[in-house]
Scaffold this motif. Structure first.
Motif, PDB file in Angstrom:
ATOM      1  N   ASP A   1       0.642  -1.401  -0.147  1.00 14.38           N
ATOM      2  CA  ASP A   1       0.123   0.175  -0.007  1.00 14.38           C
ATOM      3  C   ASP A   1       0.565   1.162   0.166  1.00 14.38           C
ATOM      4  OD1 ASP A   1      -2.910  -0.424  -0.106  1.00 14.38           O
ATOM      5  OD2 ASP A   1      -1.944  -1.826   2.095  1.00 14.38           O
ATOM      6  N   ASP A   2       1.235   2.245  -1.343  1.00 17.27           N
ATOM      7  CA  ASP A   2       1.158   3.457  -1.063  1.00 17.27           C
ATOM      8  C   ASP A   2       1.157   4.301  -1.817  1.00 17.27           C
ATOM      9  OD1 ASP A   2       1.866   2.708  -3.902  1.00 17.27           O
ATOM     10  OD2 ASP A   2       3.533   2.192  -3.648  1.00 17.27           O
TER      11      ASP A   2
ATOM     12  N   ALA B   1      -0.918   3.460  -5.011  1.00 20.58           N
ATOM     13  CA  ALA B   1      -2.052   1.702  -5.397  1.00 20.58           C
ATOM     14  C   ALA B   1      -1.969   1.552  -3.719  1.00 20.58           C
ATOM     15  CB  ALA B   1      -2.000   1.993  -6.687  1.00 20.58           C
ATOM     16  N   SER B   2      -2.884   0.785  -4.047  1.00 20.25           N
ATOM     17  CA  SER B   2      -2.674   0.169  -3.146  1.00 20.25           C
ATOM     18  C   SER B   2      -3.047  -1.112  -3.053  1.00 20.25           C
ATOM     19  CB  SER B   2      -4.719   0.229  -2.427  1.00 20.25           C
ATOM     20  OG  SER B   2      -5.630  -0.244  -3.503  1.00 20.25           O
ATOM     21  N   SER B   3      -2.708  -1.840  -1.994  1.00 22.24           N
ATOM     22  CA  SER B   3      -1.972  -3.619  -1.988  1.00 22.24           C
ATOM     23  C   SER B   3      -3.297  -4.265  -3.489  1.00 22.24           C
ATOM     24  CB  SER B   3      -1.790  -4.329  -0.892  1.00 22.24           C
ATOM     25  OG  SER B   3      -1.852  -5.648  -0.994  1.00 22.24           O
ATOM     26  N   TRP B   4      -4.545  -3.972  -2.560  1.00 24.81           N
ATOM     27  CA  TRP B   4      -6.096  -4.497  -2.845  1.00 24.81           C
ATOM     28  C   TRP B   4      -6.194  -4.396  -4.925  1.00 24.81           C
ATOM     29  CZ3 TRP B   4      -9.495  -2.250  -6.298  1.00 24.81           C
ATOM     30  CH2 TRP B   4     -10.622  -3.746  -6.168  1.00 24.81           C
ATOM     31  N   TYR B   5      -5.435  -3.333  -4.814  1.00 22.71           N
ATOM     32  CA  TYR B   5      -5.787  -2.614  -6.475  1.00 22.71           C
ATOM     33  C   TYR B   5      -4.571  -3.674  -7.433  1.00 22.71           C
ATOM     34  CZ  TYR B   5      -5.391  -0.105 -10.342  1.00 22.71           C
ATOM     35  OH  TYR B   5      -5.387   0.831 -12.402  1.00 22.71           O
ATOM     36  N   ARG B   6      -2.906  -3.293  -6.271  1.00 21.63           N
ATOM     37  CA  ARG B   6      -2.302  -3.804  -7.376  1.00 21.63           C
ATOM     38  C   ARG B   6      -2.464  -4.989  -7.961  1.00 21.63           C
ATOM     39  NH1 ARG B   6       0.774   0.080  -4.509  1.00 21.63           N
ATOM     40  NH2 ARG B   6       2.609   0.935  -5.731  1.00 21.63           N
ATOM     41  N   ASP B   7      -2.837  -6.414  -6.444  1.00 20.47           N
ATOM     42  CA  ASP B   7      -3.702  -7.895  -6.139  1.00 20.47           C
ATOM     43  C   ASP B   7      -4.312  -7.902  -7.932  1.00 20.47           C
ATOM     44  OD1 ASP B   7      -3.077 -10.317  -5.697  1.00 20.47           O
ATOM     45  OD2 ASP B   7      -5.429  -9.653  -4.965  1.00 20.47           O
TER      46      ASP B   7
END
Length: 261
Positions: free
Chosen positions: A236-237, A240-246
């Motif tokens: 998360d940064d 982008a969020s971790s969710w979005y990257r995934d």
């Protein structure tokens, strides 16, 4: 106060303590914003650090070779997209192969390409290390990296994609490199690396396994897309969020594998 010393050879630098200056694209930012963390800079003028050796069985890039130099060599055409993904022209004229190996998230796109190529990292003194091992322990590493080497990829087998919100030279939301050994349209061997999907570039090993023996079409890559982010650590940064990257990683991996824009 930061001091700078110039050393003529790698051998002179081995026993010295200090921050080694490559292109300075990351180090000088530390000097400007956190000068207390950089007390001494070592500038090494050894010509071997900027050497590019092209051989039939192996390519060796000195740690001081710039992204611009990589992009300019016809024999390194497969790596040119990953080299050109590093900043703009001014940055590429300074940013080095060795520096990119140590670049923290979200940088290190070229290191992701080298991970997909199964490169070896060469240290002063003759020691070599697999890049995956190097990246896993780089925060604890001591010594001087002098070069990286890798087997030239097969024609058409190496692919690279950078995903950024700002084009053409924004910071990576993620980068993906794939080195494929093909037999016709079937994948015999796959090595896939993601940048900006963890604290360092990481391999997508589940996707690699899922691709082997499959055809490079939508049906053949379907399982690899399902497991694309297994074993990764999307952060998360501010980008982008971790969710979005995934969620978007399989989309961009599909485009890379099928060579779609």
């Amino acid at each position: 106060m930061t001091t700078v010393r110039t050393l003529a050879t790698v051998a002179e630098a081995v026993s010295e303590r200090g921050h080694v200056l490559g292109g300075g694209t990351l180090l000088m930012r530390e000097v400007n914003y956190r000068p207390e963390t950089v007390t001494e800079i070592l500038r090494i003028t050894d010509a071997s650090l900027k050497e590019i050796r092209i051989e039939m069985s192996r390519i060796t890039l000195g740690a001081g070779v710039t992204m611009a130099a990589v992009a300019a060599r016809a024999e390194l055409a497969a790596l040119a997209p990953s080299a050109r993904s590093v900043g703009g022209p001014a940055i590429r004229n300074m940013a080095t192969v060795g520096g990119n190996l140590f670049a923290p998230h979200p940088y290190g796109d070229f290191a992701a390409a080298l991970l997909a190529l199964d490169a070896r990292v060469h240290w002063a003194g003759g020691r070599e290390e697999e890049i995956e091992s190097f990246l896993a322990g780089r925060d604890r590493a001591s010594g001087l990296v002098t070069a990286v080497s890798f087997v030239p990829p097969a024609r058409g087998g190496f692919r690279f994609r950078k995903v950024s919100r700002t084009k053409p030279k924004g910071v990576s939301l993620m980068s993906i490199a794939a080195n494929l050994t093909l037999s016709g349209s079937r994948v015999e061997r796959a090595r896939i690396a993601f940048g900006a999907m963890g604290p360092t570039p990481l391999r997508a090993k589940a996707a690699e396994t899922a691709l082997e023996g499959k055809t490079l079409d939508e049906a053949g890559i379907a399982r690899a897309l399902t497991v694309a982010t297994d074993g990764l650590a999307p952060p998360d940064d501010a980008l982008a969020s971790s969710w979005y990257r995934d969620r978007v990683a399989p989309v961009h991996l599909s485009r890379l594998l099928l060579e779609r824009s």
